[in-house]
Design an enzyme around this catalytic site. Structure first.
Site, PDB file in Angstrom:
ATOM      1  CE  LYS A 115      14.290  19.685 -25.337  1.00  0.00           C
ATOM      2  NZ  LYS A 115      15.330  18.788 -25.006  1.00  0.00           N
ATOM      3  CE  LYS A 202      15.178   5.159 -36.733  1.00  0.00           C
ATOM      4  NZ  LYS A 202      16.162   5.789 -35.878  1.00  0.00           N
ATOM      5  CE  LYS A 205      22.325   9.289 -30.225  1.00  0.00           C
ATOM      6  NZ  LYS A 205      22.518   9.031 -31.646  1.00  0.00           N
TER       7      LYS A 205
END
Ligand code: ADP
Ligand code: TRP
Length: 332
Positions: A115, A202, A205
């Protein structure tokens, strides 16, 4: 034989997809059948808060994960099955452990670091969008693991670092206060397939490329028919090693069925037909679990009863261990 405590958790975020089933649920369920294993499987609901702060969504997703485990055959008589937040001692332990964790260790934890790197690459403040839950995530995970004297933690590759952090923290505690925690090890199934998603990357979500696990037949078929393929004609020979459809099929079919389909690839088979074969295979395997899942999700009282019972058992263990831990640190 000394028994091994095996513990793993799933965060209730996002719809479960067939990658989660093949990569996490199925191996954990088959592990239960092995001798000498004491399984503890839980729903990491407070971990979910780091990325999802929606009351209804959290509430619904906790039930979805619980129903999913049970639909695939988790026997609550054989597995200590609970919700993380039903064991408040875990959060007390998390605080104690955080005081024995150097900040530098958490600076290097991959979810936080990714992040920060993304913020820097985009000219933003390095801590933009970082909450303290995300930063402390590995400490809470260490508390989940260490609270139950876990030997083995079945996880995907992305979680190995977290298990190593838990081990480091345990060693530090043991050195400071005397032998207390078992040192955990990650259990990574090298053979477990990484299931590709609709676009060949891959299945995840975060990429929005998933085949949902508990959807009706029509939607399952639709998702499978959306999988990207190349423009080869039906007659052209195809390479099964270079096929998303085949990779998914392989995770569900028997050896003989896999060999059979590989042969058909080489002889030339249309993608429409392969998709139908794949749909039939996956649907067959998911039919029964889907039925049980639907029944359970419509019977929240039954899920509540099971979670309550597991939560009480887990808490009893944690409470006793916590008395010992408090004593060790000088709070008695
Ligand atoms: P997602 O990538 O969709 O966010 P998670 O990171 O929540 O999934 O993963 C939950 C569990 O499912 C982990 O144990 C992970 O290793 C497994 N898993 C996720 N995606 C896949 C996949 N495509 N193939 C195999 N296992 C997967
Ligand atoms: N961090 C894990 C994941 O994102 C979930 C998790 C939380 C976990 N606590 C755990 C897994 C303890 C194993 C053991 O998938």
């Amino acid at each position: 034989m000394t028994e091994k405590i095996v513990l793993t958790g799933i965060k209730p975020t996002g719809d479960l997809h067939i990658g989660n089933y093949v990569g996490a649920i199925r191996p954990a369920i088959s592990l239960i059948q092995e001798p000498g294993i004491l399984p503890r499987y839980f729903i990491a609901d407070y971990h979910a808060l780091t990325s999802m702060q929606n009351r209804e969504e959290l509430h619904d997703r906790i039930y979805q994960i619980a129903a999913a485990w049970l639909a695939f055959g988790l026997d609550p008589e054989k597995v200590l099955f609970y919700r993380q937040s039903d064991v408040p001692e875990i959060f007390e332990l998390s605080w104690i452990l955080s005081c024995l964790t150097s900040k530098g260790l958490l600076n290097r934890a991959h979810a936080y670091k990714a992040k920060v790197d993304d913020n820097l690459a985009n000219d933003r403040d390095p801590d933009n969008g970082v909450n303290m839950g995300l930063y402390n995530y590995p400490v809470l995970m260490a508390a989940d693991i260490l609270m139950f004297n876990t030997h083995l933690v079945p996880v995907g590759k992305d979680q190995i670092q977290h298990v190593e952090i838990a081990r480091d923290i345990a060693e530090h505690f043991n050195k400071t206060y005397g032998d207390t925690f078992t040192l955990p090890e990650a259990l990574v199934e090298e053979t477990t397939a990484v299931i590709p998603g609709l676009d060949g990357r891959k299945m995840s979500k975060s990429y929005g490329n998933v085949i949902p696990l508990f959807t009706d037949e029509k939607k399952l078929r639709k998702a499978i028919f959306r999988i990207k393929t190349d423009s080869k004609t039906p007659e052209e020979p195809k390479d099964p090693k270079d096929s998303t459809l085949f990779d998914i099929y392989r995770a569900f079919a028997t050896e003989a069925e896999i060999a059979d389909l590989a042969k058909r690839y080489e002889e030339g088979i249309g993608y429409g037909e392969i998709k139908q074969i794949l749909f039939d295979q996956v649907n067959e395997k998911l039919k029964e679990p889907r039925k049980i899942y639907t029944e359970l999700i419509n019977d929240k009282a039954q899920l509540d009863t099971l979670l309550k019972k597991g939560g009480e058992q887990a808490r009893e263990y944690a409470h006793r261990f916590m008395l010992e831990i408090r004593n060790k640190i000088g709070r008695y």
